[in-house]
Design an enzyme around this catalytic site. Structure first.
Site, PDB file in Angstrom:
ATOM      1  N   ILE A  29       0.838  -1.216   0.000  1.00 58.58           N
ATOM      2  CA  ILE A  29       0.000   0.000   0.000  1.00 58.58           C
ATOM      3  C   ILE A  29       0.865   1.255   0.000  1.00 58.58           C
ATOM      4  O   ILE A  29       0.371   2.333  -0.258  1.00 58.58           O
ATOM      5  CB  ILE A  29      -0.974   0.024   1.208  1.00 58.58           C
ATOM      6  CG1 ILE A  29      -0.210   0.049   2.537  1.00 58.58           C
ATOM      7  CG2 ILE A  29      -1.955  -1.127   1.147  1.00 58.58           C
ATOM      8  CD1 ILE A  29      -1.085   0.451   3.724  1.00 58.58           C
ATOM      9  N   ASP A  30       2.157   1.106   0.295  1.00 59.90           N
ATOM     10  CA  ASP A  30       3.029   2.288   0.424  1.00 59.90           C
ATOM     11  C   ASP A  30       3.418   2.923  -0.918  1.00 59.90           C
ATOM     12  O   ASP A  30       3.891   4.052  -0.952  1.00 59.90           O
ATOM     13  CB  ASP A  30       4.310   1.918   1.178  1.00 59.90           C
ATOM     14  CG  ASP A  30       4.041   1.661   2.648  1.00 59.90           C
ATOM     15  OD1 ASP A  30       2.907   1.882   3.093  1.00 59.90           O
ATOM     16  OD2 ASP A  30       4.973   1.226   3.359  1.00 59.90           O
TER      17      ASP A  30
HETATM   18  O1  F6P Z   1       3.061  -2.875   4.317  1.00 59.74           O
HETATM   19  C1  F6P Z   1       3.399  -1.554   4.488  1.00 59.74           C
HETATM   20  C2  F6P Z   1       2.896  -1.074   5.830  1.00 59.74           C
HETATM   21  O2  F6P Z   1       1.490  -1.175   5.900  1.00 59.74           O
HETATM   22  C3  F6P Z   1       3.340   0.322   6.184  1.00 59.74           C
HETATM   23  O3  F6P Z   1       2.516   1.320   5.637  1.00 59.74           O
HETATM   24  C4  F6P Z   1       3.256   0.264   7.687  1.00 59.74           C
HETATM   25  O4  F6P Z   1       4.106   1.236   8.246  1.00 59.74           O
HETATM   26  C5  F6P Z   1       3.726  -1.134   7.994  1.00 59.74           C
HETATM   27  O5  F6P Z   1       3.432  -1.898   6.853  1.00 59.74           O
HETATM   28  C6  F6P Z   1       3.088  -1.768   9.202  1.00 59.74           C
HETATM   29  O6  F6P Z   1       3.562  -3.059   9.302  1.00 59.74           O
HETATM   30  P1  F6P Z   1       3.049  -4.145  10.340  1.00 59.74           P
HETATM   31  O7  F6P Z   1       1.658  -4.524   9.927  1.00 59.74           O
HETATM   32  O8  F6P Z   1       3.992  -5.283  10.209  1.00 59.74           O
HETATM   33  O9  F6P Z   1       3.047  -3.481  11.671  1.00 59.74           O
END
Ligand code: F6P
Length: 330
Positions: free
Chosen positions: A135-136
């Protein structure tokens, strides 16, 4: 790239890795159906590289990807697998793939997943293809990564709702959106929701400017304002900003952290379309002996590009969107 291997490819595997993103299922479906149509066997690997190391492989057929195109998440599940940073672990993965008679691996994921796949190819010559799923939207070499549009839409809908209550109560809100190292979601959501300000961690927060914008809005009759903030290294940056705005300008704000809601939900039409095209192009690249590559969205076309050109993070991600949001919210 090794065209000579073309006719030796019979069995391919696909996995999702890193954070999930809406549209991953569409990509899996496209990989499975394109491969089967081209006479290949396809195996789904559960839970990303971690599942690969556990030998969690499942043969897939056309029906196994039926009725998934509209669903968020990933039927294969996913994981973050820090062990895959180790050369020894990748060696083990290579042996497992060989034992399972897999000839090529498709990895759907973001930067970390691409790095793992690239090293697997570099160290062991294993054919790999990347499909950008995060999504980034921060992968180098591709204008788009699967899930971004859906995540932005989810966040926009949430901010619209917050705007209703902010207006009714004459409140200021800081809404924190996802994007650990990427300002992309914040920048788009900020513009699309008419936010008064957008903050992203790589830029120093200009509290004076934020207060000026809020005061300017109040003077022309605005009763509320919305500040969009990208989460940065870990969620919670908004609370620091809230504190600082109160201390430096006496401005009261409410904080709302949207969090993982942005990663779930049905993929948008754009995500379904791009993911379907990428899954198809990935399999065709394998059949042409074209690897290691990543599928990329470049000026409206989906094409394979060398995986090494997709390894970095996007640089200079349109920071002028901050000025745009401020200019349009006077
Ligand atoms: O996949 C990307 C992302 O959603 C980032 O936007 C976010 O900072 C991170 O993953 C969060 O990761 P996790 O779900 O492992 O905490």
């Amino acid at each position: 790239m090794s065209p000579s291997k073309t006719n030796t490819i019979k069995n391919i595997a696909v996995l999702c890795s890193g954070g999930d993103s809406p549209g991953m299922n569409c990509a899996i479906r496209a990989v499975v159906r394109t491969a089967i149509g081209d006479g290949l066997n396809v195996y789904g690997i559960k839970r990303g590289f971690a599942g690969l190391l556990e030998g969690s492989f499942e043969k897939m057929d056309a029906s196994s990807v039926g009725n998934i195109i509209q669903h968020g998440g990933t039927i294969l599940q996913t994981s973050r697998c820090p062990e895959f940073h180790e050369p020894e672990t990748r060696k083990e993965a290579f042996h497992i793939l060989n034992r399972k008679n897999i000839d090529a691996l498709i990895v759907i994921g973001g930067n970390g997943s691409y790095n793992g796949a690239f090293k697997l190819n570099e160290e062991h010559g294993f054919p790999v293809i990347g499909i950008p799923g995060t999504i980034d939207n921060d992968i180098e070499g591709t204008d788009y990564s699967i899930g971004f549009d859906s995540a932005v839409q989810t966040a926009v809908e949430a901010v619209d709702k917050i705007r209703d209550t902010a207006h009714s109560h004459a409140r200021n809100f800081i809404v924190e959106v996802m994007g650990r190292k990427s300002p992309a979601i914040a920048l788009h959501v900020g513009v699309c929701t008419g936010a008064e300000n957008i903050i992203f961690p790589s830029k120093e927060v200009d509290y004076e400017q934020i207060s000026k914008d809020i005061v300017r809005g109040i003077k022309r009759g605005k009763s509320s304002s919305i500040i969009i903030c990208a989460e940065g290294e870990e969620p919670g940056l908004s609370y620091k900003i809230q504190e600082e705005l109160k201390k430096s300008a006496g401005i009261e704000t409410h904080v709302c952290i949207l969090g993982h809601i942005q990663r779930g939900g049905n993929p948008s039409a754009i995500d379904r379309f791009v993911a379907s095209r990428m899954g198809y192009v990935a399999v065709k690249a394998i059949l042409e002996g074209n690897y290691p590559v990543a599928t990329a969205y470049v000026q409206g076309e989906v094409m394979p590009i060398p995986l090494k050109d997709s390894l970095g993070k996007k640089r200079d991600y349109l920071p002028h969107f901050v000025d745009l949001a401020r200019a349009l919210s006077i």
